[in-house]
Design an enzyme around this catalytic site. Structure first.
Site, PDB file in Angstrom:
ATOM      1  N   THR A  58     121.550  70.421 113.958  1.00 54.63           N
ATOM      2  CA  THR A  58     121.632  70.529 115.416  1.00 54.63           C
ATOM      3  C   THR A  58     122.161  69.273 116.095  1.00 54.63           C
ATOM      4  O   THR A  58     122.182  69.209 117.320  1.00 54.63           O
ATOM      5  CB  THR A  58     120.252  70.867 116.014  1.00 54.63           C
ATOM      6  OG1 THR A  58     119.305  69.862 115.606  1.00 54.63           O
ATOM      7  CG2 THR A  58     119.772  72.235 115.534  1.00 54.63           C
ATOM      8  N   TYR A 121     129.883  72.100 115.761  1.00 54.29           N
ATOM      9  CA  TYR A 121     128.572  72.750 115.706  1.00 54.29           C
ATOM     10  C   TYR A 121     128.706  74.248 115.975  1.00 54.29           C
ATOM     11  O   TYR A 121     128.190  75.075 115.214  1.00 54.29           O
ATOM     12  CB  TYR A 121     127.632  72.107 116.717  1.00 54.29           C
ATOM     13  CG  TYR A 121     126.334  72.846 116.912  1.00 54.29           C
ATOM     14  CD1 TYR A 121     125.369  72.872 115.912  1.00 54.29           C
ATOM     15  CD2 TYR A 121     126.058  73.524 118.102  1.00 54.29           C
ATOM     16  CE1 TYR A 121     124.172  73.557 116.091  1.00 54.29           C
ATOM     17  CE2 TYR A 121     124.865  74.197 118.289  1.00 54.29           C
ATOM     18  CZ  TYR A 121     123.928  74.210 117.279  1.00 54.29           C
ATOM     19  OH  TYR A 121     122.752  74.897 117.454  1.00 54.29           O
ATOM     20  N   LYS A 125     127.974  77.312 113.297  1.00 54.57           N
ATOM     21  CA  LYS A 125     126.971  78.336 113.597  1.00 54.57           C
ATOM     22  C   LYS A 125     127.592  79.730 113.597  1.00 54.57           C
ATOM     23  O   LYS A 125     126.974  80.700 113.135  1.00 54.57           O
ATOM     24  CB  LYS A 125     126.309  78.047 114.944  1.00 54.57           C
ATOM     25  CG  LYS A 125     125.405  76.818 114.954  1.00 54.57           C
ATOM     26  CD  LYS A 125     124.195  76.972 114.041  1.00 54.57           C
ATOM     27  CE  LYS A 125     123.185  77.931 114.598  1.00 54.57           C
ATOM     28  NZ  LYS A 125     121.958  78.013 113.733  1.00 54.57           N
TER      29      LYS A 125
END
Length: 282
Positions: A58, A121, A125
């Site tokens: 994260t 990111y 994802k």
């Protein structure tokens, strides 16, 4: 239900432990999230009746220069987990993000809207989502946004720390979304896990707090509830440059989750009050 959870110290994992202490939780010392085969083996050895992946890479800005690790943790390992669940015939629940969208426009994103992530990111994802969907597992992908709790690193805790040091803060005002209490995400995952076990159809769903707000307004509400005298100055995104681009529109349409499972979006202001109360009592 015998539940296996990937994640132990993250915000959602911590709230899952409170709500379902009987579940088994695998931290990074027991599950190498950079090794999809090891994650799959952990599932096969667990005897679990359902699996939740509450772990992720994260660090949005660090991911820009650590793409390989982010891809393994966010993209490849969820696919390995889901394939193992498919082989065992058990449900798999995976937490994803509003960052799979490009942040254009002002309408809340629906689960079926086209995805176009603007940073590493978000791309990793999205890769994880694709791997879960093609795994053959009965699954739910739960996208959420702006997660906060009394645990770990998050916006609320950062604001409270900075507000204790300064009387004036400049906060981005043109990124709009829904702050989401980790406690609500955990409760939603447990409800969905039980529904999938009982034969419900899964798919991709959104769960985010209401009403929509900006980071600067989120900060003001945080200081107001905490009783702190801090002035918040609105600034545009370009005045706060970061290695990873952020979407301006992080609104999520949660109607399908309410229709299919009776789960309604949480009021983030009530969740914020709980978190601040917990932090004050710590």
């Amino acid at each position: 239900m015998k539940l296996l959870v990937f994640g132990q110290t993250g915000q959602v994992a911590r709230e899952l432990q409170r709500a379902a202490p009987e579940a088994r939780y695998l931290g990074r010392d027991h599950a190498d999230l950079t090794n999809p085969a090891a994650c799959a083996a952990a599932i096969r050895a667990s005897g679990a009746q359902a699996v939740i992946n509450a772990a992720a890479y994260t660090a949005v800005d660090r991911a820009e220069s650590d793409t390989a690790t982010a891809q393994l943790v966010n993209g490849d390992s969820p696919g390995g987990m889901a394939q193992a669940c498919a082989a065992q015939g058990i449900p798999f629940l995976h937490v994803s993000t509003d960052y799979v969208f490009d942040g254009t426009g002002t309408a809340p994103w629906r689960p079926e809207d086209p995805t176009a992530p603007i940073n590493v990111y978000g791309r990793t994802k999205l890769a994880g989502e694709a791997a879960v969907r093609t795994s053959g597992a009965r699954h739910v992908i739960l996208r959420t946004s702006w997660v906060f709790s009394a645990h770990g690193a998050n916006f609320v805790k950062t604001m409270l720390r900075l507000g204790a040091e300064r009387s004036h803060l400049r906060v981005v005002a043109d990124q709009i979304g829904g702050p989401t209490p980790a406690k609500g995400i955990a409760a939603t995952l447990l409800t969905l896990a039980a529904a999938l076990r009982d034969g419900a159809t899964g798919g991709t769903h959104h769960y985010a707090g209401v009403p929509e707000t900006s980071w600067s307004c989120f900060a003001r509400e945080t200081f107001a509830q905490a009783g702190m005298d801090v002035t918040v100055e609105d600034i545009p995104t370009e005045a706060y440059p970061t290695p990873a681009r952020r979407p301006l529109n992080s609104r999520l349409d949660c109607a399908a989750l309410a229709t299919d499972f009776g789960i309604t979006p949480p009021d983030w202001r009530a969740g914020l009050a709980e978190v601040i109360g917990e932090l004050k009592g710590a």
